[in-house]
Design an enzyme around this catalytic site. Structure first.
Site, PDB file in Angstrom:
ATOM      1  N   GLU A 361      12.316 -25.567 -90.889  1.00  0.00           N
ATOM      2  CA  GLU A 361      11.783 -25.036 -89.774  1.00  0.00           C
ATOM      3  C   GLU A 361      11.125 -25.656 -88.577  1.00  0.00           C
ATOM      4  O   GLU A 361      10.221 -25.378 -87.790  1.00  0.00           O
ATOM      5  CB  GLU A 361      10.521 -23.885 -90.268  1.00  0.00           C
ATOM      6  CG  GLU A 361      10.668 -23.359 -91.382  1.00  0.00           C
ATOM      7  CD  GLU A 361      11.522 -21.918 -91.300  1.00  0.00           C
ATOM      8  OE1 GLU A 361      12.550 -22.087 -91.755  1.00  0.00           O
ATOM      9  OE2 GLU A 361      10.810 -21.082 -91.038  1.00  0.00           O
ATOM     10  N   SER A 364       8.441 -32.373 -88.711  1.00  0.00           N
ATOM     11  CA  SER A 364       7.079 -32.843 -88.205  1.00  0.00           C
ATOM     12  C   SER A 364       7.371 -33.309 -86.724  1.00  0.00           C
ATOM     13  O   SER A 364       6.328 -33.230 -86.029  1.00  0.00           O
ATOM     14  CB  SER A 364       6.404 -33.702 -89.057  1.00  0.00           C
ATOM     15  OG  SER A 364       6.172 -33.192 -90.317  1.00  0.00           O
TER      16      SER A 364
END
Lengths: 377, 264
Positions: A361, A364
């Site tokens: 998704e 980082s």
């Protein structure tokens, strides 16, 4: 702060009990067998949890993201990544709810909320992950259907899912503004599901590539306007990042709980290792960062419920909570020492699962970019 | 068919139990409270009966305000309405007093079957079911793992496990049944069930509302008094049987079992 309401507490308790009884005792076996426990999805569908955040009009639970975050977190406390299929299922359902036609909602969304159809969200490609605008899969309109060609990779739930929300280029010269999204049914002609990937962790959730060879999709299955698909992808990802942040918080909490109880019981040099300040400081950092993750996840969730823009809030929550989960699970393995490295003690699984959360998704690094972009605009 | 289920809220069996400074009670500060698991079997069985025969399921609890959470859980599972008997004078009551309060709350209701758990997992008394049946003047079938309602809906046949055998007993309605593990697998509350639970009626009653005399309740009125609560004894260390060969070890083990443990 953020004390659950009576209803939220009941939902948390229900999910906790379900996860503890139905998922946790079997998850190691499912992982070893690489088995997706479809019956868990089915059962959660019967119990009304497969469309938690979707409107009740289409069979969903009508819950806000705050409640969703709390419920997912509890599931992760009890099972680590055991509910990992759910945020991605919702990532496919959410754009249909937000941008789909009434017919699409009646035909597809109601099946997804009822747990009768598992969804998958297909954006990533072999050569386009973080740079989502660079996808190559194409969709060309021919009469009343689109013809899709191209490939997707690392698609969660692929092979198990009945419905795929697929992003493809409808205007290849236009980058992000040339992407549209489509609902592709699992038996669409020219739709090919690839081999099951063998992963570092979460092998009880299916990850596969997809290939589209002259794959025909009815015009009626385009979700939203042509060339506006990137918008729906980003919209889905905002919500889904809250889910990942909450799950990561749960994994941190689970690892921390294991570390605390081990530190109190394990004796070294004639006393519990919890008496040693170096262990205490490790635990204190793990606790502080876990609480901070939770606060960021809940903040993004409550902002979403208030209808605010949450791109940055969701990105920082996702990044901080998943980076924290990596640190906390690594330290939990360290505190448990040799036992921590053994499968029987679960923290090694949390550590492997945390690593994935830093990547899915939006990595980082991409989350950092989103935060900086908001800051510097 | 109208069914009543009596609910007790008990500490979660995973809670760490600490004994209070009076040595007669437990510290309740950090306890997570849950529905007594045996009562949960009763709720599930009541819901199945309702699904089959129609009617309503009413859950009745006695205790402080927090017991509403347990009642709401039963409502979320599918029960129709709840009654909580909440009165400060009830604090410290024994099982007989609790059964008396339950009987007073249940008497004005219509019922064919009443469920209680066979016992509460906190103090393991196992008295309330029998006492309640007695106060209401109805038969009780205890420790039941299977229930069949007669076709005419006027009686039930129930199964109680007895030393590896099954005792089948019958009683006319209305009847009180105490639920034993094995009766069923309780359902989870569904998401819509949880969202609806808050809108279901939940009445709260005091002892005065039920026409009861507060003097018959509470610690002072206990017929069974708790003298002391003690933790289980700490487990002693194990013993490793030594010996060069399996034969030697077996001989040593036999000797220890005979002379020290005195079990053979």
């Amino acid at each position: 702060m953020f004390t659950p309401t009576e209803e939220q507490q009941m939902l948390i308790d229900m999910m906790g009990k379900f996860a503890e009884k139905e998922i946790a005792p079997n998850i190691l076996q499912w992982e070893e067998e690489g088995k997706f426990a479809r019956h868990i999805f089915d059962k959660l569908g019967e119990l009304g949890f497969c469309g938690m955040t979707i409107t009740e009009e289409y069979g969903g639970g009508g819950l806000g993201y705050m409640t969703y975050a709390m419920v997912l977190e509890e599931g992760a406390i009890k099972t680590g990544g055991g509910l990992g299929f759910l945020p991605l299922h919702l990532a496919a359902a959410t754009p249909i709810e937000a941008f789909g036609t009434k017919e699409q909602k009646e035909k597809y969304l109601t099946k997804m909320t009822a747990g009768k159809a598992l969804g998958a969200f297909a954006l990533t490609e072999p050569n386009a992950g973080s740079d989502a605008a660079a996808i190559m899969t194409s969709a060309v309109l021919r009469g009343d259907r689109y013809v899709l060609n191209g490939a997707k990779s690392f698609i969660t739930n692929a092979g198990e899912a009945e419905l795929y929300l697929v992003m493809a280029k409808t205007d290849k010269d236009k980058g992000a503004n040339g992407i549209s999204s489509f609902i592709v049914e699992k038996d669409a002609p020219g739709f090919i599901v690839g081999q099951k990937e063998k992963k570092m962790g979460l092998n009880y959730i299916s990850t596969r590539g997809l290939t589209f060879e002259e794959c025909e999709v009815p015009l009626a299955n385009r979700v939203g306007e042509e060339n506006k698909g990137f918008l729906s992808a980003m919209y889905a990802l905002d919500g889904s990042r809250i889910g990942v942040a909450a799950s990561a918080t749960g994994i941190s909490q689970a690892a921390l709980n294991a570390a605390v109880s081990y530190a109190k019981q394990r004796y070294a040099f004639g006393q519990p290792i919890a008496n040693f300040q170096i262990i205490q400081f490790m635990l204190a950092d793990m606790e502080t960062e876990t609480v901070a993750s939770r606060m960021l996840a809940y903040r993004a969730a409550s902002m979403k419920d208030e209808g605010k823009k949450i791109a940055a809030a969701a990105a920082m929550a996702k990044r901080y909570a998943t980076d924290t989960a990596m640190r906390v699970t690594t330290n939990a393995v360290q505190i448990l020492g040799g036992y921590g490295y053994m499968k029987e003690y679960t923290v090694e699984r949390y550590m492997r699962e945390a690593k994935l959360l830093q990547i899915v998704e939006g990595t980082s690094q991409i989350q950092g970019l989103v935060v900086a972009r908001e800051l510097l605009k | 068919m109208n069914i009543i289920v009596c609910l007790k809220q008990v500490p979660d069996t995973e809670s760490q139990i600490k004994i209070g400074s009076d040595k007669k009670s437990i510290v309740t500060d950090d306890i997570k409270w849950v529905m007594n698991p045996y009562d949960e079997f009763g709720v599930e069985e009541a819901l199945r009966m309702k699904e089959k025969f129609g009617g309503t399921v009413t859950v009745v609890g006695v205790g402080p305000k927090r017991v509403t959470e347990t009642i709401r859980t039963a409502l979320a599972m599918g029960a129709d309405k709840g009654v909580l008997v909440n009165d400060d004078a009830l604090n410290g009551s024994d099982s007989i007093a609790i059964a008396k309060a339950l009987a007073a709350a249940i008497r004005p209701l219509e019922y064919d079957v009443i469920f209680t758990g066979q016992r509460g997992v906190d103090d393991d008394m196992g008295v309330v079911g029998a006492a309640l049946a007695e106060f209401l003047g109805i038969p009780q079938l205890s420790l039941i793992i299977k229930i069949e309602v007669a076709e005419d809906g006027k009686s039930v046949k129930a199964t109680r496990p007895v030393e590896g055998q099954a005792l089948i007993i019958e009683a006319p309605l209305p009847v009180l049944i105490t639920a034993q593990k094995g009766l069923n697998e309780p359902r989870y509350a569904s998401l819509p069930g949880i969202m609806k639970a808050k809108k279901k009626p939940l009445e709260e009653k005091t002892l005065a509302d039920l026409g009861l005399n507060a003097g018959e309740f509470g610690s002072a009125a206990r017929k069974v008094k708790v003298l002391e609560i003690t933790p289980p004894p700490e487990r002693g260390g194990g013993k490793i049987v030594t010996g060069e060969t399996p034969q030697e070890k077996a001989a040593e083990l036999a000797k220890l079992l005979h002379e020290e443990a005195k079990v053979i």
